[in-house]
Motif scaffolding. Structure first.
Motif, PDB file in Angstrom:
ATOM      1  N   ALA A 136      15.003   1.262  20.492  1.00 53.98           N
ATOM      2  CA  ALA A 136      15.275   0.428  19.211  1.00 53.98           C
ATOM      3  C   ALA A 136      14.038  -0.250  18.807  1.00 53.98           C
ATOM      4  CB  ALA A 136      16.532  -0.781  19.187  1.00 53.98           C
TER       5      ALA A 136
ATOM      6  N   ARG B 253      12.817  -8.013  19.629  1.00 52.33           N
ATOM      7  CA  ARG B 253      12.008  -6.859  19.202  1.00 52.33           C
ATOM      8  C   ARG B 253      10.522  -7.523  18.966  1.00 52.33           C
ATOM      9  NH1 ARG B 253      16.077  -3.102  16.476  1.00 52.33           N
ATOM     10  NH2 ARG B 253      17.796  -3.718  18.086  1.00 52.33           N
TER      11      ARG B 253
ATOM     12  N   ARG C   6      13.975 -10.157   6.481  1.00 52.29           N
ATOM     13  CA  ARG C   6      14.985  -9.692   7.272  1.00 52.29           C
ATOM     14  C   ARG C   6      14.938  -9.716   8.535  1.00 52.29           C
ATOM     15  NH1 ARG C   6      15.974  -5.284   5.817  1.00 52.29           N
ATOM     16  NH2 ARG C   6      13.973  -4.955   4.984  1.00 52.29           N
ATOM     17  N   HIS C   7      13.589  -9.761   9.320  1.00 47.28           N
ATOM     18  CA  HIS C   7      13.370  -9.685  10.620  1.00 47.28           C
ATOM     19  C   HIS C   7      13.074 -10.748  11.527  1.00 47.28           C
ATOM     20  CE1 HIS C   7      12.962  -5.329   9.053  1.00 47.28           C
ATOM     21  NE2 HIS C   7      13.356  -4.919  10.100  1.00 47.28           N
ATOM     22  N   LEU C   8      13.503 -11.023  12.723  1.00 52.95           N
ATOM     23  CA  LEU C   8      13.168 -11.907  13.668  1.00 52.95           C
ATOM     24  C   LEU C   8      12.835 -10.960  14.901  1.00 52.95           C
ATOM     25  CD1 LEU C   8      16.037 -14.121  13.076  1.00 52.95           C
ATOM     26  CD2 LEU C   8      13.759 -14.873  12.429  1.00 52.95           C
TER      27      LEU C   8
ATOM     28  N   PHE D  45      16.816 -12.558  17.624  1.00 58.19           N
ATOM     29  CA  PHE D  45      18.024 -12.618  16.815  1.00 58.19           C
ATOM     30  C   PHE D  45      19.164 -12.290  17.612  1.00 58.19           C
ATOM     31  CE2 PHE D  45      19.048  -8.009  16.177  1.00 58.19           C
ATOM     32  CZ  PHE D  45      17.780  -7.101  16.497  1.00 58.19           C
TER      33      PHE D  45
ATOM     34  N   MET E  35      22.847 -10.573  18.115  1.00 63.48           N
ATOM     35  CA  MET E  35      23.469  -9.397  17.758  1.00 63.48           C
ATOM     36  C   MET E  35      25.029  -9.356  18.448  1.00 63.48           C
ATOM     37  SD  MET E  35      22.187  -5.563  17.035  1.00 63.48           S
ATOM     38  CE  MET E  35      21.443  -5.122  18.716  1.00 63.48           C
TER      39      MET E  35
ATOM     40  N   GLU F  74      20.703  -2.827   5.348  1.00 60.42           N
ATOM     41  CA  GLU F  74      21.264  -2.612   6.425  1.00 60.42           C
ATOM     42  C   GLU F  74      21.684  -3.791   7.295  1.00 60.42           C
ATOM     43  OE1 GLU F  74      19.452   0.154   9.508  1.00 60.42           O
ATOM     44  OE2 GLU F  74      20.665  -0.963  11.008  1.00 60.42           O
ATOM     45  N   ILE F  75      23.040  -3.815   7.395  1.00 62.10           N
ATOM     46  CA  ILE F  75      23.774  -5.225   8.134  1.00 62.10           C
ATOM     47  C   ILE F  75      24.249  -4.692   9.423  1.00 62.10           C
ATOM     48  CG2 ILE F  75      25.817  -5.187   6.871  1.00 62.10           C
ATOM     49  CD1 ILE F  75      25.620  -8.127   6.822  1.00 62.10           C
ATOM     50  N   ILE F  76      24.863  -3.630   9.435  1.00 67.84           N
ATOM     51  CA  ILE F  76      25.353  -2.888  10.865  1.00 67.84           C
ATOM     52  C   ILE F  76      24.756  -1.812  10.862  1.00 67.84           C
ATOM     53  CG2 ILE F  76      27.363  -1.685  11.618  1.00 67.84           C
ATOM     54  CD1 ILE F  76      28.975  -4.223  10.781  1.00 67.84           C
ATOM     55  N   GLY F  77      24.328  -1.079  12.046  1.00 69.75           N
ATOM     56  CA  GLY F  77      23.995   0.047  12.455  1.00 69.75           C
ATOM     57  C   GLY F  77      25.049   0.664  13.813  1.00 69.75           C
TER      58      GLY F  77
ATOM     59  N   GLY G  77      26.281  -2.327  16.243  1.00 70.27           N
ATOM     60  CA  GLY G  77      25.650  -3.669  16.238  1.00 70.27           C
ATOM     61  C   GLY G  77      25.631  -4.261  14.834  1.00 70.27           C
ATOM     62  N   LEU G  78      26.184  -5.402  14.888  1.00 73.09           N
ATOM     63  CA  LEU G  78      25.898  -6.466  13.633  1.00 73.09           C
ATOM     64  C   LEU G  78      24.901  -7.526  13.845  1.00 73.09           C
ATOM     65  CD1 LEU G  78      26.819  -7.776  10.997  1.00 73.09           C
ATOM     66  CD2 LEU G  78      28.324  -9.053  12.175  1.00 73.09           C
ATOM     67  N   GLY G  79      23.577  -7.404  12.955  1.00 70.12           N
ATOM     68  CA  GLY G  79      22.855  -8.331  13.204  1.00 70.12           C
ATOM     69  C   GLY G  79      23.365  -9.717  12.445  1.00 70.12           C
TER      70      GLY G  79
ATOM     71  N   ARG H 233      21.609 -11.399   9.810  1.00 69.23           N
ATOM     72  CA  ARG H 233      21.848 -10.738   8.533  1.00 69.23           C
ATOM     73  C   ARG H 233      23.099 -11.075   7.795  1.00 69.23           C
ATOM     74  NH1 ARG H 233      18.474  -5.111   8.860  1.00 69.23           N
ATOM     75  NH2 ARG H 233      16.609  -6.095   9.795  1.00 69.23           N
TER      76      ARG H 233
ATOM     77  N   ILE I  74      15.366 -14.959   6.470  1.00 70.88           N
ATOM     78  CA  ILE I  74      16.007 -14.864   7.749  1.00 70.88           C
ATOM     79  C   ILE I  74      15.591 -16.175   8.495  1.00 70.88           C
ATOM     80  CG2 ILE I  74      14.520 -13.494   9.096  1.00 70.88           C
ATOM     81  CD1 ILE I  74      17.242 -11.897  10.003  1.00 70.88           C
TER      82      ILE I  74
HETATM   83  P1  ATP Z   1      16.167  -2.264  10.446  1.00 72.22           P
HETATM   84  O1  ATP Z   1      15.848  -0.800  10.071  1.00 72.22           O
HETATM   85  O2  ATP Z   1      16.514  -3.157   9.360  1.00 72.22           O
HETATM   86  O3  ATP Z   1      14.595  -2.896  11.000  1.00 72.22           O
HETATM   87  P2  ATP Z   1      17.073  -1.274  12.616  1.00 72.22           P
HETATM   88  O4  ATP Z   1      17.909  -0.031  12.452  1.00 72.22           O
HETATM   89  O5  ATP Z   1      15.961  -1.259  13.627  1.00 72.22           O
HETATM   90  O6  ATP Z   1      17.308  -2.348  11.581  1.00 72.22           O
HETATM   91  P3  ATP Z   1      19.135  -1.470  15.014  1.00 72.22           P
HETATM   92  O7  ATP Z   1      18.551  -1.057  16.234  1.00 72.22           O
HETATM   93  O8  ATP Z   1      20.037  -0.449  14.069  1.00 72.22           O
HETATM   94  O9  ATP Z   1      18.222  -2.106  13.603  1.00 72.22           O
HETATM   95  O10 ATP Z   1      20.025  -3.032  14.876  1.00 72.22           O
HETATM   96  C1  ATP Z   1      21.371  -3.133  14.725  1.00 72.22           C
HETATM   97  C2  ATP Z   1      21.012  -4.400  13.984  1.00 72.22           C
HETATM   98  O11 ATP Z   1      20.656  -5.642  14.209  1.00 72.22           O
HETATM   99  C3  ATP Z   1      20.724  -4.012  12.132  1.00 72.22           C
HETATM  100  O12 ATP Z   1      21.648  -3.114  11.279  1.00 72.22           O
HETATM  101  C4  ATP Z   1      20.497  -5.415  11.844  1.00 72.22           C
HETATM  102  O13 ATP Z   1      21.743  -6.237  11.317  1.00 72.22           O
HETATM  103  C5  ATP Z   1      20.115  -6.005  12.978  1.00 72.22           C
HETATM  104  N1  ATP Z   1      18.737  -6.215  13.100  1.00 72.22           N
HETATM  105  C6  ATP Z   1      17.772  -5.272  13.862  1.00 72.22           C
HETATM  106  N2  ATP Z   1      16.557  -5.729  13.610  1.00 72.22           N
HETATM  107  C7  ATP Z   1      16.492  -6.919  13.465  1.00 72.22           C
HETATM  108  C8  ATP Z   1      15.454  -7.999  13.473  1.00 72.22           C
HETATM  109  N3  ATP Z   1      14.201  -7.649  13.666  1.00 72.22           N
HETATM  110  N4  ATP Z   1      15.804  -9.321  12.992  1.00 72.22           N
HETATM  111  C9  ATP Z   1      17.251  -9.414  12.633  1.00 72.22           C
HETATM  112  N5  ATP Z   1      18.126  -8.724  12.701  1.00 72.22           N
HETATM  113  C10 ATP Z   1      17.697  -7.250  13.238  1.00 72.22           C
END
Ligand code: ATP
Ligand code: MN
Length: 462
Positions: free
Chosen positions: A169, A230, A238-240, A243, A245, A385-388, A431-433, A436, A447
């Motif tokens: 990830a 991460r 939108r990235h920390l 964060f 989850m 993206e809020i959930i993946g 996973g819900l961030g 987000r 964020i």
């Molecule tokens: P993005 O494409 O937006 O960077 P991602 O596809 O890498 O996200 P996933 O690995 O699918 O993210 O993580 C699941 C959820 O965690 C995401 O849908 C998002 O809500 C949240 N998320 C992911 N990376 C971050 C981050 N760096 N900071 C805050 N929230 C995050």
């Protein structure tokens, strides 16, 4: 005498009773021998008004009670004549716990920018904005546990330190106790992690999912809610780097069940906020986003639009819209594409499914077409993206093939692969961030403003 919280006094205080309140002075003004102090203790966005007959108090002591000071006040609760508040306190005794020098107290005036407040993150909880955001963070955390508990899910604590770097990830933060000046070296001259604390390379987790799956294939319905990390150098709103989850994982669920759970979950949280965070929402609505409450209602009232990645790509390619990044089947969608689908085309939350397998993780269930996997991303207005999530590949041979194709070392994942060797079952999760979600329910844009102490590249001061 027992202290009463401001929230309790404002909601149900009995006029005529003697009360004790403690809190921080938000403002003080004087008018014809009477001082009016607005006092806040963080229990509610509103202040309680303290009315001080200046003649009854020492002039110097009163002077020290300025904006930012912490005080205790004993007095009589009375019906308020001023508008905007039901009751106020006529001060009889006041005690100063801590003064705040008006010359140097950074929150002396109102109306600071959010950027400035980030530089004083140690004091920003004392503002109305961060009080509202932090109370709502708490309410949403509670609602998350309530939602799953009411459904019979088990809360699982997955490890924060992980020995597997196979989650895929994103870049990870190393955890080590080796001497950074003189680490032990192996035969090849590389750092020898056999000598490290855990006898191997370890990192901070990027997701609790893999461990979550282990428990779901025993307890059926589980969720995790914890910090994830991460190390990507992405300086976006939108990235920390750190964060929180929420990751439910459910045995016997397939992709449709997974989508239903995600939609029900998000709608539950939004309605919880509307019901339980009225005052804070009204404040944020007035200050930051005049359509916030309306947007929350809108999401509740409409089904999320569900369509495949392939259909989404078609719509984007035929949109006539100029994007910075070109849309082509097989490439990951950028947030500009996600937001076009959500904000312009469908004008509601969207769930995109069945992504090309090359752009998704190894564990997602492979479809019969050989090209796509049973993935789902929930896309939200203003956020992307809020959930993946996905249905997981439960077939041992298919999973192993994919692991090998991607060159992932089997010995890092043997324990995960074992679940497919012994009593495997269909299962799915997402996973819900948390931050987000907080962006969406508070109407904040960055964020960094929905977590008390944000961790981002070059920023870990507070
Ligand atoms: P993005 O494409 O937006 O960077 P991602 O596809 O890498 O996200 P996933 O690995 O699918 O993210 O993580 C699941 C959820 O965690 C995401 O849908 C998002 O809500 C949240 N998320 C992911 N990376 C971050 C981050 N760096 N900071 C805050 N929230 C995050
Ligand atoms: Mn994702």
């Amino acid at each position: 005498m027992k202290r009463t919280k401001v929230k309790v006094l404002l909601n149900s205080g009995q006029p005529g009773s003697e009360v004790l309140v403690k809190g921080w002075v938000r403002s003080k003004r004087d008018s014809k021998g009477v001082a009016f102090i607005a006092l806040n203790d963080g229990s509610v966005i509103h202040n309680i008004q303290i009315v001080v007959d200046v003649a009854n108090f020492d002039e110097n002591a009163l002077k020290s009670i300025s904006t930012g000071a912490c005080i205790a006040v004993k007095g009589l609760l009375v019906q308020s004549l001023g508008k905007g508040q039901s009751v106020e306190i006529q001060a009889r005794e006041m005690e100063l716990y801590g003064a705040a020098d008006p010359e140097t107290f950074p929150l002396q005036k109102k109306g600071h920018t959010l950027e400035f407040l980030r530089e004083i993150a140690h004091l920003r909880p004392r503002t109305n904005t961060f009080g509202a955001v932090l109370r709502m963070r708490h309410a949403m955390s509670y609602a998350i546990h309530k939602f799953f508990n009411d459904k019979g899910f088990v809360y699982v604590h997955t490890p924060i330190i992980t020995g597997s770097d196979a989650e895929g990830a994103g870049a990870m933060f190393r955890v080590t106790t080796l001497d950074d000046q003189k680490p032990p070296l192996n035969e090849l001259g590389h750092v020898d992690y056999r000598e490290d604390f855990f006898g191997k390379e370890t990192n901070l987790t990027v997701s609790g999912q893999l461990e979550g799956e282990l428990v779901a294939t025993a307890l059926t319905e589980i969720y995790t809610f914890g910090p994830t990390f991460r190390a990507e150098n992405s300086n976006t709103t939108r990235h920390l780097a750190e964060f929180w989850m929420i990751e439910p994982e459910v045995a016997f669920n397939e992709l449709d069940d997974n989508m239903n759970l995600a939609e029900e979950f998000l709608k539950y949280l939004i309605s919880y906020a509307l019901e339980h965070c009225k005052d804070d929402l009204e404040f944020l609505n007035n200050m930051y986003d005049k359509e916030l409450i309306q947007k929350l209602h809108f999401v509740l009232e409409h089904p999320f639009q569900r369509l495949s990645y392939t259909e989404g790509v078609e719509i984007l390619r035929n949109s006539g819209q100029k994007f910075e990044f070109k849309v082509e089947w097989g490439t990951d969608l950028q947030s500009e594409h996600e937001r076009y689908l959500v904000e312009k085309h469908f004008q509601r939350p969207v769930i995109l499914t069945d992504y090309p397998k090359e752009i998704k993780a190894f564990y997602m269930k492979q479809s019969a077409d050989g090209k796509t996997v049973r993935a789902m991303d929930v896309l939200f207005p203003g956020i992307g993206e809020i959930i993946g999530g996905s249905q997981r590949e439960e077939n041992y041979d298919k999973l192993l093939n994919r692991v090998n194709e991607l060159g992932i070392k089997n010995e890092d994942l043997w324990w995960y692969l074992d679940t497919r060797r012994f009593g495997t079952c269909p299962h799915a999760g997402f996973g819900l961030g948390f931050e987000r979600l907080m962006l969406f329910v508070t109407g904040m844009n960055n964020i960094r403003d929905v977590i008390p102490f944000p961790r981002t590249p070059k920023n870990a001061e507070f």
